[in-house]
Design a protein around this motif. Structure first.
Motif, PDB file in Angstrom:
ATOM      1  N   UNK A   1       0.824  -1.210   0.000  1.00 20.51           N
ATOM      2  CA  UNK A   1       0.000   0.000   0.000  1.00 20.51           C
ATOM      3  C   UNK A   1       0.860   1.263   0.000  1.00 20.51           C
ATOM      4  N   UNK A   2       1.889   1.273   0.836  1.00 27.71           N
ATOM      5  CA  UNK A   2       2.757   2.443   0.903  1.00 27.71           C
ATOM      6  C   UNK A   2       3.516   2.620  -0.412  1.00 27.71           C
ATOM      7  N   UNK A   3       3.997   1.509  -0.978  1.00 29.34           N
ATOM      8  CA  UNK A   3       4.750   1.595  -2.245  1.00 29.34           C
ATOM      9  C   UNK A   3       3.884   2.166  -3.357  1.00 29.34           C
ATOM     10  N   UNK A   4       2.655   1.682  -3.480  1.00 27.99           N
ATOM     11  CA  UNK A   4       1.772   2.183  -4.537  1.00 27.99           C
ATOM     12  C   UNK A   4       1.340   3.625  -4.260  1.00 27.99           C
ATOM     13  N   UNK A   5       0.909   3.894  -3.011  1.00 30.24           N
ATOM     14  CA  UNK A   5       0.456   5.246  -2.685  1.00 30.24           C
ATOM     15  C   UNK A   5       1.561   6.279  -2.830  1.00 30.24           C
ATOM     16  N   UNK A   6       2.683   6.001  -2.174  1.00 32.32           N
ATOM     17  CA  UNK A   6       3.794   6.963  -2.249  1.00 32.32           C
ATOM     18  C   UNK A   6       4.356   7.040  -3.654  1.00 32.32           C
ATOM     19  N   UNK A   7       4.392   5.899  -4.361  1.00 35.07           N
ATOM     20  CA  UNK A   7       4.900   5.919  -5.720  1.00 35.07           C
ATOM     21  C   UNK A   7       4.069   6.789  -6.638  1.00 35.07           C
ATOM     22  N   UNK A   8       2.744   6.677  -6.525  1.00 35.38           N
ATOM     23  CA  UNK A   8       1.869   7.521  -7.348  1.00 35.38           C
ATOM     24  C   UNK A   8       2.002   8.993  -6.963  1.00 35.38           C
ATOM     25  N   UNK A   9       2.140   9.264  -5.663  1.00 40.27           N
ATOM     26  CA  UNK A   9       2.332  10.653  -5.231  1.00 40.27           C
ATOM     27  C   UNK A   9       3.643  11.221  -5.775  1.00 40.27           C
ATOM     28  N   UNK A  10       4.724  10.441  -5.684  1.00 40.24           N
ATOM     29  CA  UNK A  10       6.019  10.908  -6.199  1.00 40.24           C
ATOM     30  C   UNK A  10       5.958  11.086  -7.717  1.00 40.24           C
ATOM     31  N   UNK A  11       5.249  10.177  -8.397  1.00 44.33           N
ATOM     32  CA  UNK A  11       5.108  10.307  -9.849  1.00 44.33           C
ATOM     33  C   UNK A  11       4.353  11.583 -10.203  1.00 44.33           C
ATOM     34  N   UNK A  12       3.225  11.834  -9.531  1.00 41.77           N
ATOM     35  CA  UNK A  12       2.483  13.061  -9.801  1.00 41.77           C
ATOM     36  C   UNK A  12       3.286  14.299  -9.445  1.00 41.77           C
ATOM     37  N   UNK A  13       3.969  14.249  -8.285  1.00 39.25           N
ATOM     38  CA  UNK A  13       4.802  15.394  -7.894  1.00 39.25           C
ATOM     39  C   UNK A  13       5.924  15.623  -8.897  1.00 39.25           C
ATOM     40  N   UNK A  14       6.539  14.537  -9.351  1.00 39.18           N
ATOM     41  CA  UNK A  14       7.634  14.671 -10.306  1.00 39.18           C
ATOM     42  C   UNK A  14       7.180  15.282 -11.617  1.00 39.18           C
ATOM     43  N   UNK A  15       6.004  14.878 -12.109  1.00 36.63           N
ATOM     44  CA  UNK A  15       5.501  15.446 -13.367  1.00 36.63           C
ATOM     45  C   UNK A  15       5.183  16.923 -13.193  1.00 36.63           C
ATOM     46  N   UNK A  16       4.537  17.284 -12.069  1.00 40.69           N
ATOM     47  CA  UNK A  16       4.214  18.705 -11.839  1.00 40.69           C
ATOM     48  C   UNK A  16       5.477  19.534 -11.630  1.00 40.69           C
ATOM     49  N   UNK A  17       6.396  19.054 -10.790  1.00 40.86           N
ATOM     50  CA  UNK A  17       7.613  19.813 -10.527  1.00 40.86           C
ATOM     51  C   UNK A  17       8.481  19.887 -11.778  1.00 40.86           C
ATOM     52  N   UNK A  18       8.578  18.773 -12.499  1.00 41.64           N
ATOM     53  CA  UNK A  18       9.337  18.792 -13.741  1.00 41.64           C
ATOM     54  C   UNK A  18       8.739  19.735 -14.754  1.00 41.64           C
ATOM     55  N   UNK A  19       7.392  19.835 -14.787  1.00 41.34           N
ATOM     56  CA  UNK A  19       6.726  20.767 -15.698  1.00 41.34           C
ATOM     57  C   UNK A  19       7.051  22.214 -15.340  1.00 41.34           C
ATOM     58  N   UNK A  20       7.089  22.508 -14.052  1.00 40.01           N
ATOM     59  CA  UNK A  20       7.445  23.874 -13.636  1.00 40.01           C
ATOM     60  C   UNK A  20       8.873  24.225 -14.037  1.00 40.01           C
ATOM     61  N   UNK A  21       9.791  23.283 -13.791  1.00 39.88           N
ATOM     62  CA  UNK A  21      11.184  23.519 -14.185  1.00 39.88           C
ATOM     63  C   UNK A  21      11.279  23.692 -15.697  1.00 39.88           C
ATOM     64  N   UNK A  22      10.570  22.853 -16.427  1.00 47.60           N
ATOM     65  CA  UNK A  22      10.566  22.907 -17.896  1.00 47.60           C
ATOM     66  C   UNK A  22      10.064  24.272 -18.385  1.00 47.60           C
TER      67      UNK A  22
END
Length: 526
Positions: free
Chosen positions: A490-511
């Motif tokens: 549960x933690x792997x899936x939940x945190x993984x999806x959160x990190x994936x969403x955060x990474x896409x949003x943060x990467x988009x801002x940097x981009x």
């Protein structure tokens, strides 16, 4: 002319150092590490050369270190540096340099490298290793320049052959398959040899004896033959060394003839069928879908992308064989997380791989969200099923339901975290990569330091984010409790999806914020 080529190599190296601090840092880092390891072996060789060690131990040290040095000169140009990029033979096609002078100049210039410095330190230790016997000491001294020249010629033969015959995609694919076959076949061969003996101590003398009559270690074994008074064996080993030199010289000459006198004909162009738009017909008609389709096309057709996936089947075959031979399952269970880690890091240099084609994103006004989402989606299309297969099948065969849950949880968590982190770092931490059409094994000159730092930073972030799953994994190993396995998933899936969403949003801002600078940086690498 040979002296001119040597001066050219020195001037190019000086210019490269002056242009980039990362080049200086990378070279210094490799030099410090290499000299550190070489110094350790130097001390061991000096200690073993005092005359108190058994002859077999001294011979084993000489042969094994010599074989390692030879492999160093073979593998580093191919898989790490892609050959001497500064002295690529194709650069001299229009200068009409006499072939003999070009061959001599390339061989001598190949000796101007960090590898030569490290090798000389080992060769000094080789001399000290045989100082207890005057005849062996004299042969070790005389063979020092011979071995250094042999290694340089072999490295140059590989570099020139790569430039002449492995420039096209088909040739590189064949080379990759051969490398994969060699990697897969190495483990069974080693294990089969070891199984023929009771202990490693029994196998070592046989291995050393065989290696001493091969190009890998015939030169370092010359002093041993003289120390034993085996003149016939010394002559045989010297013949192997000289034969290696002759073969390398013939390869260099044939490759230069192919480059300068028989250049490959231009590839024939093909006309695309009307309406055949590949992956673009399968993705949503959205900007992120267009980015995903383009990236999927790259993964399928660009060997720089696909080359990184070769390790996946290699790992699977080696893990299965090793587990069957050794009788343990940990390698099979580790396959899923390791494959997830490799795939998750797969888009860490996506923008750099675009090279000048990244101008399409700039001129079309692609938003950061669409760019990051499209690249991540393209990777997950095949990374998710591969990760599930690599994690689920071994766990189902070798363990119960808890093992499957833990293995799948760790693997999916690593994959999602890796893609999320890579979505940020690929927009912020750019580094030079092989250009379109280059060998996937090549590394641009001067990029070693920068790429090492950027990749290490990404790996450390990924490992740091995986600490909760690793803690729960340890708890499950100790207790075998079902709640630990379920919580891990549960933690792997939940945190993984959160990190994936955060990474896409943060990467988009940097981009979006750094788009002009990103393009300028990518353009400078071309």
């Amino acid at each position: 002319m040979a002296a001119t080529l040597i001066r050219l190599k020195l001037r190019l190296m000086a210019n490269d150092f002056g242009r980039s601090l990362w080049t200086i840092f990378g070279t210094a880092l490799v030099l410090i590490y290499g000299l550190g390891m070489a110094t350790i072996f130097l001390v061991i060789q000096i200690r073993m050369g005092d005359g108190n060690e058994s002859f077999q131990n001294v011979l084993s040290m000489s042969v094994l270190l010599g074989a390692a040095a030879f492999l160093f000169w073979i593998l580093i140009p191919v898989f790490v540096a892609g050959g001497d990029a500064l002295m690529d033979p194709r650069r001299f096609v229009t200068f009409a340099v006499p072939r003999r002078s070009l061959i001599l100049g390339l061989i001598l210039s190949a000796m101007i490298s960090v590898g030569s410095v490290i090798t000389v330190v080992w060769l000094i230790g080789q001399v000290m290793l045989w100082r207890w016997d005057l005849g062996a000491l004299a042969v070790a001294l005389l063979s020092l320049p011979l071995l250094l020249i042999t290694y340089s010629m072999v490295a140059q033969a590989i570099t020139t052959a790569m430039s002449a015959w492995f420039g096209g995609r088909r040739s590189r694919d064949v080379l990759a398959l051969l490398g994969m076959a060699a990697a897969v076949g190495a483990a069974p061969i080693v294990i089969t040899v070891m199984n023929a003996f009771e202990t490693f101590g029994e196998a070592l003398p046989v291995i050393v004896e065989v290696l001493s009559f091969t190009p890998l270690a015939a030169g370092p074994a010359l002093p041993a033959a003289v120390a034993e008074g085996d003149l016939l064996g010394a002559a045989a080993r010297l013949g192997v060394v000289l034969g290696t030199v002759l073969l390398a010289l013939l390869v260099i000459r044939a490759a230069l003839v192919s480059i300068t006198e028989r250049p490959a004909a231009a590839s024939r162009s093909r006309t695309a069928r009307r309406g055949a738009i590949g992956f673009f017909s399968l993705v949503p008609a959205k900007p992120w879908g267009a980015v995903a389709a383009r990236c999927l096309t790259y993964w399928l057709k660009d060997p720089r992308y696909g080359g990184s996936l070769i390790i996946v089947p290699v790992l699977a075959v080696v893990a299965v064989f090793m587990s069957a031979q050794v009788g343990t399952v940990w390698m099979l269970l580790a396959l899923g997380p390791f494959v997830a880690w490799v795939l998750g890091f797969g888009i860490a240099a996506d923008i750099s791989y675009d090279s000048t084609a990244f101008a399409q994103h700039v001129t079309a006004g692609v938003r950061g969200t669409d760019d990051r989402l499209g690249r991540a989606a393209a990777l997950l299309v095949f990374a998710l099923p591969l990760t599930l297969l690599a994690a689920g099948i071994p766990a189902a065969l070798e363990g119960g339901a808890g093992t499957v849950v833990v293995s799948v949880g760790l693997s999916l968590g690593m994959l999602l975290v890796g893609v999320g982190v890579s979505s940020v770092t690929s927009a912020r931490l750019l580094y030079p990569v092989p250009q379109p059409g280059d060998s996937p094994f090549a590394t641009p000159q001067g990029s070693a330091g920068r790429s090492l730092v950027m990749q290490s930073a990404s790996w450390l972030i990924m490992i740091g984010l995986m600490i909760p799953e690793l803690v729960l994994w340890i708890v499950w190993l100790i207790t075998s409790e079902t709640w630990a396995a379920a919580t891990l998933l549960l933690i792997a899936l939940g945190k993984g999806l959160l990190v994936l969403g955060w990474g896409i949003r943060m990467g988009a801002r940097v981009y979006d914020r750094r788009l002009p600078e990103i393009y300028q940086q990518v353009r400078s690498y071309a």
